[in-house]
Design a protein around this motif. Structure first.
Motif, mmCIF file in Angstrom:
data_model
loop_
_atom_site.group_PDB
_atom_site.id
_atom_site.type_symbol
_atom_site.label_atom_id
_atom_site.label_comp_id
_atom_site.label_asym_id
_atom_site.label_seq_id
_atom_site.Cartn_x
_atom_site.Cartn_y
_atom_site.Cartn_z
ATOM 1 N N PHE A 93 41.265 86.332 78.699
ATOM 2 C CA PHE A 93 40.583 85.558 77.668
ATOM 3 C C PHE A 93 41.235 85.819 76.319
ATOM 4 O O PHE A 93 42.009 86.769 76.147
ATOM 5 C CB PHE A 93 39.089 85.884 77.645
ATOM 6 C CG PHE A 93 38.710 87.281 77.249
ATOM 7 C CD1 PHE A 93 38.375 87.584 75.925
ATOM 8 C CD2 PHE A 93 38.665 88.309 78.183
ATOM 9 C CE1 PHE A 93 38.006 88.873 75.557
ATOM 10 C CE2 PHE A 93 38.301 89.600 77.817
ATOM 11 C CZ PHE A 93 37.982 89.894 76.501
ATOM 12 N N GLY A 94 40.913 84.962 75.356
ATOM 13 C CA GLY A 94 41.481 85.104 74.023
ATOM 14 C C GLY A 94 41.290 83.812 73.248
ATOM 15 O O GLY A 94 40.972 82.758 73.823
ATOM 16 N N GLY A 95 41.468 83.879 71.930
ATOM 17 C CA GLY A 95 41.323 82.685 71.104
ATOM 18 C C GLY A 95 39.933 82.095 71.160
ATOM 19 O O GLY A 95 39.780 80.876 71.155
ATOM 20 N N PHE A 96 38.915 82.965 71.278
ATOM 21 C CA PHE A 96 37.507 82.581 71.423
ATOM 22 C C PHE A 96 37.193 81.994 72.799
ATOM 23 O O PHE A 96 36.071 81.523 73.032
ATOM 24 C CB PHE A 96 37.068 81.560 70.357
ATOM 25 C CG PHE A 96 37.431 81.906 68.944
ATOM 26 C CD1 PHE A 96 37.271 83.192 68.459
ATOM 27 C CD2 PHE A 96 37.920 80.930 68.082
ATOM 28 C CE1 PHE A 96 37.584 83.510 67.140
ATOM 29 C CE2 PHE A 96 38.249 81.239 66.768
ATOM 30 C CZ PHE A 96 38.083 82.523 66.292
ATOM 31 N N CYS A 97 38.162 81.969 73.724
ATOM 32 C CA CYS A 97 38.013 81.253 75.008
ATOM 33 C C CYS A 97 37.859 82.239 76.170
ATOM 34 O O CYS A 97 38.571 83.249 76.239
ATOM 35 C CB CYS A 97 39.233 80.376 75.261
ATOM 36 S SG CYS A 97 39.573 79.172 73.952
ATOM 37 N N TYR A 98 36.984 81.905 77.116
ATOM 38 C CA TYR A 98 36.711 82.775 78.269
ATOM 39 C C TYR A 98 37.003 82.065 79.603
ATOM 40 O O TYR A 98 37.601 82.657 80.494
ATOM 41 C CB TYR A 98 35.258 83.245 78.235
ATOM 42 C CG TYR A 98 34.904 83.955 76.951
ATOM 43 C CD1 TYR A 98 35.138 85.325 76.801
ATOM 44 C CD2 TYR A 98 34.370 83.259 75.868
ATOM 45 C CE1 TYR A 98 34.836 85.989 75.609
ATOM 46 C CE2 TYR A 98 34.060 83.907 74.674
ATOM 47 C CZ TYR A 98 34.289 85.262 74.551
ATOM 48 O OH TYR A 98 34.002 85.901 73.373
ATOM 49 N N PHE A 99 36.558 80.825 79.747
ATOM 50 C CA PHE A 99 36.880 80.013 80.931
ATOM 51 C C PHE A 99 37.547 78.729 80.457
ATOM 52 O O PHE A 99 37.104 78.106 79.488
ATOM 53 C CB PHE A 99 35.634 79.683 81.744
ATOM 54 C CG PHE A 99 34.956 80.873 82.359
ATOM 55 C CD1 PHE A 99 35.696 81.834 83.015
ATOM 56 C CD2 PHE A 99 33.581 81.019 82.287
ATOM 57 C CE1 PHE A 99 35.077 82.950 83.584
ATOM 58 C CE2 PHE A 99 32.948 82.113 82.849
ATOM 59 C CZ PHE A 99 33.698 83.083 83.497
ATOM 60 N N ASN A 100 38.596 78.331 81.172
ATOM 61 C CA ASN A 100 39.369 77.161 80.752
ATOM 62 C C ASN A 100 38.727 75.884 81.299
ATOM 63 O O ASN A 100 38.977 75.476 82.429
ATOM 64 C CB ASN A 100 40.819 77.280 81.216
ATOM 65 C CG ASN A 100 41.718 76.306 80.494
ATOM 66 O OD1 ASN A 100 41.426 75.121 80.406
ATOM 67 N ND2 ASN A 100 42.815 76.820 79.953
ATOM 68 N N ASN A 101 37.895 75.264 80.474
ATOM 69 C CA ASN A 101 37.153 74.076 80.912
ATOM 70 C C ASN A 101 38.074 72.928 81.314
ATOM 71 O O ASN A 101 37.831 72.239 82.313
ATOM 72 C CB ASN A 101 36.210 73.619 79.800
ATOM 73 C CG ASN A 101 35.124 74.632 79.517
ATOM 74 O OD1 ASN A 101 34.473 75.133 80.425
ATOM 75 N ND2 ASN A 101 34.927 74.952 78.244
ATOM 76 N N CYS A 102 39.124 72.698 80.534
ATOM 77 C CA CYS A 102 40.054 71.604 80.853
ATOM 78 C C CYS A 102 40.734 71.833 82.198
ATOM 79 O O CYS A 102 40.889 70.909 83.001
ATOM 80 C CB CYS A 102 41.098 71.459 79.749
ATOM 81 S SG CYS A 102 40.471 70.764 78.213
ATOM 82 N N ALA A 103 41.137 73.073 82.441
ATOM 83 C CA ALA A 103 41.808 73.380 83.703
ATOM 84 C C ALA A 103 40.849 73.269 84.877
ATOM 85 O O ALA A 103 41.223 72.809 85.963
ATOM 86 C CB ALA A 103 42.413 74.786 83.647
#
Length: 581
Positions: free
Chosen positions: A400-410
């Motif tokens: 995770f990183g950049g405020f992101c935990y799960f990649n919704n787009c992916a």
């Protein structure tokens, strides 16, 4: 959760498998159907000239992608009517409501084709026509079911006349007028009756019988039997079409539990509130229902060890407390610290994305939103917008990183790729490193990112122009790193290049990672794009006529964020829904 999708390409592997299942169900549920007829609909899907009608297959699938029911619809454009050939539901504990959902989808399709009516055959509820009492009871249930939707048998004709004296239960011809006030004239009715009998029953009905049936139509307009079972449902099918001409909106209602109150943390709940406030004014959206999806949908993209770590470490945190990664195992990754909070650096690539009690829960709720939107797109909806936080496009398979935990787009692209090819266009100011890393070796998902050059813009370690993909994915990843200061005209030229790449790839679906941090004075960006510029960007992306999921990513100038989003979607909607060139 049931989705109903229209199979338009029977040659795709996933569709070919589904068609084989439909054929087996046809043979089981319609035992009187010949082997030839059970196989024939496959040819009808691809050869409309031979059969003089266009055939569509609609399949109902559950959350596990299992077949739950189907319908086969014939469209005869020369006479502007539809004929529902088969509709069936797979028996099961939770099959209630599936038949109605399939029928409503077929009805929606007929309305979109602007036909005079939806016709189909249904066995009679008249004891004089059906001697078998058990069959008679089933026939009554079916006709009562269709009555709820306004469909009733046509009366005052000899359509239900027996072809052979020994026949039992000759079918009624039933009409659903699709909520229209117009009537079908005698002349048109005769043509429709003849077309059904010749094109569907040519091997059974000779010319003498067909002529007898068509000449029996003497009323100036077709008459339907009065309602005898239940009152008509108060369903306005045309409202469904109006709703279809809106963008589906999925909002992560759990986003606000992830609220980091430390000074300077820009990824805040007010972002969603301000966007939603402005979008509500447009009238362009209709809110979709969010369903729950199993963890395996996340694990199709993210590493299980990473997923379990994130879930457990968040669960172990005290309310209101956040931990930021500060130890990174570049020297000895084997001997992981036992303390979960210290272990964060094993799964993170920056020092400003926190772990807290609600990070996992908020991100997991966002996954449900994006998968709900995905299944609606697979079902045939033209577009959906997922308004969620925390964002996702920086999250990699195991980090995770950049405020992101799960990649919704992916996660959306992975599910869509089970049906067909996918293109991801990331227009956030920061490189979409997550999608790149996840699909770097694949050619069925095209990944494109326009962003600030990594020499000065986060995440700094990826997003370079020479990162093209690897192995099967070589040539399917494109990065367009741009200067720290650019004009919108320069950006627009790059966006047009991206659109050309997407058109060349010709995906079945498009996923857009929508970052609004390219706006003027955004605290995380350096570009100066205005509302007019965002309108133009939306217009260009909307001109790509692929079924589209737009997922909210960055954008942190909170007081004007909603206005920026509104201008993007005004352009997108006008181009996608109103311009039919």
């Amino acid at each position: 959760m049931i989705r109903i999708r229209k199979i338009s390409n029977p040659l795709l592997n996933v569709n070919a498998h589904r068609i084989e299942q439909v054929k087996e169900v046809l043979k089981i549920q319609f035992p009187g159907l010949s082997e030839k007829k059970a196989e024939e609909f496959v040819n009808q899907l691809t050869d409309s000239l031979k059969y003089k009608f266009q055939t569509s297959l609609f399949v109902a699938e559950d959350i596990n992608d299992k077949l739950r029911g189907f319908a086969i619809l014939m469209y005869m454009p020369d006479l502007s009517f539809c004929f529902l050939d088969f509709i069936a539901v797979i028996p099961g504990k939770s099959s209630s409501g599936i038949g109605g959902a399939i029928y409503e989808r077929v009805k929606e399709e007929a309305i979109s084709l602007n036909v005079s009516g939806l016709f189909f055959e249904c066995l009679p509820d008249d004891p004089a026509l059906c001697e078998n009492k058990e069959n008679l009871l089933q026939n009554k249930k079916r006709l009562a079911f269709y009555e709820k939707f306004g469909a009733r048998p046509i009366i005052n004709t000899k359509y239900e006349a027996k072809v052979n004296p020994d026949d039992d239960c000759p079918p009624y011809l039933v009409l659903d007028n699709l909520g229209k006030n117009e009537t079908i004239s005698k002349i048109t009715a005769k043509k429709i009756f003849r077309a059904i009998l010749e094109r569907k029953h040519s091997e059974y009905c000779d010319e003498t019988y067909i002529k007898m049936v068509t000449e029996s139509i003497t009323d100036e307009t077709l008459e339907l039997r009065p309602f005898i079972y239940k009152k008509k449902l108060s369903i306005d099918p045309h409202k469904e079409i109006l709703d279809k001409n809106k963008i589906l909106l999925y909002v992560n209602d759990n986003h606000s539990i992830h609220h980091i109150k430390e000074r300077g943390y820009v990824e805040s709940p007010v972002r969603i509130k301000n966007i939603l406030k402005e979008l509500d004014k447009t009238g362009l959206f209709i809110k979709g229902k969010v369903s729950e999806y199993p963890d395996r949908m996340v694990l199709n993209v993210h590493n299980k060890e990473y997923f379990e770590y994130l879930k457990n470490v968040c669960k172990s945190m005290s309310p209101g407390k956040s931990v930021y990664p500060y130890v990174f195992p570049i020297r000895n990754a084997v001997r992981a610290p036992k303390l979960l909070s210290v272990r964060a650096g094993y799964y993170c690539f920056d020092t400003f994305t926190p772990i807290n009690q609600n990070a996992f829960l908020a991100a997991r709720a966002g996954v449900n939103c994006v998968l709900s939107a995905t299944d609606e797109i697979i079902s045939g909806k033209p577009s959906a917008y997922v308004l969620t936080r925390p964002p996702g496009h920086h999250a990699e398979k195991s980090a995770f990183g950049g405020f992101c935990y799960f990649n919704n787009c992916a996660i959306a692209a992975e599910r869509l790729s089970n049906i067909g090819t996918v293109a991801i266009l990331d227009i956030d100011y920061h490189h979409g490193n997550g999608q790149q890393q996840i699909f770097y070796h694949r050619k069925d998902v095209l990944t494109i990112s326009i962003h600030g050059h990594p020499s000065f813009a986060y995440p700094y370690f990826s997003g370079f122009i020479d990162e093209k993909g690897d192995k099967d994915g070589l040539g399917y990843n494109y990065n367009f790193p741009l200067k720290e200061r650019i004009t919108y005209e320069e950006y627009n030229k790059t966006l047009l290049k991206c659109m050309s790449l997407i058109k060349k790839f010709n995906p079945m679906f498009l996923v857009v990672a929508l970052g609004l941090d390219t706006a003027k004075n955004d605290p995380t960006g350096t570009w100066d794009f205005t509302n007019e510029h965002f309108n133009n960007t939306g217009t260009l992306i909307g001109s790509l006529k692929y079924p589209t999921i737009i997922v909210q990513e960055g954008g942190y100038k909170t007081h004007s964020l909603g206005v920026v989003a509104k201008h993007f979607f005004n352009g997108f909607y006008k181009s996608k829904y109103l311009n039919n060139e």
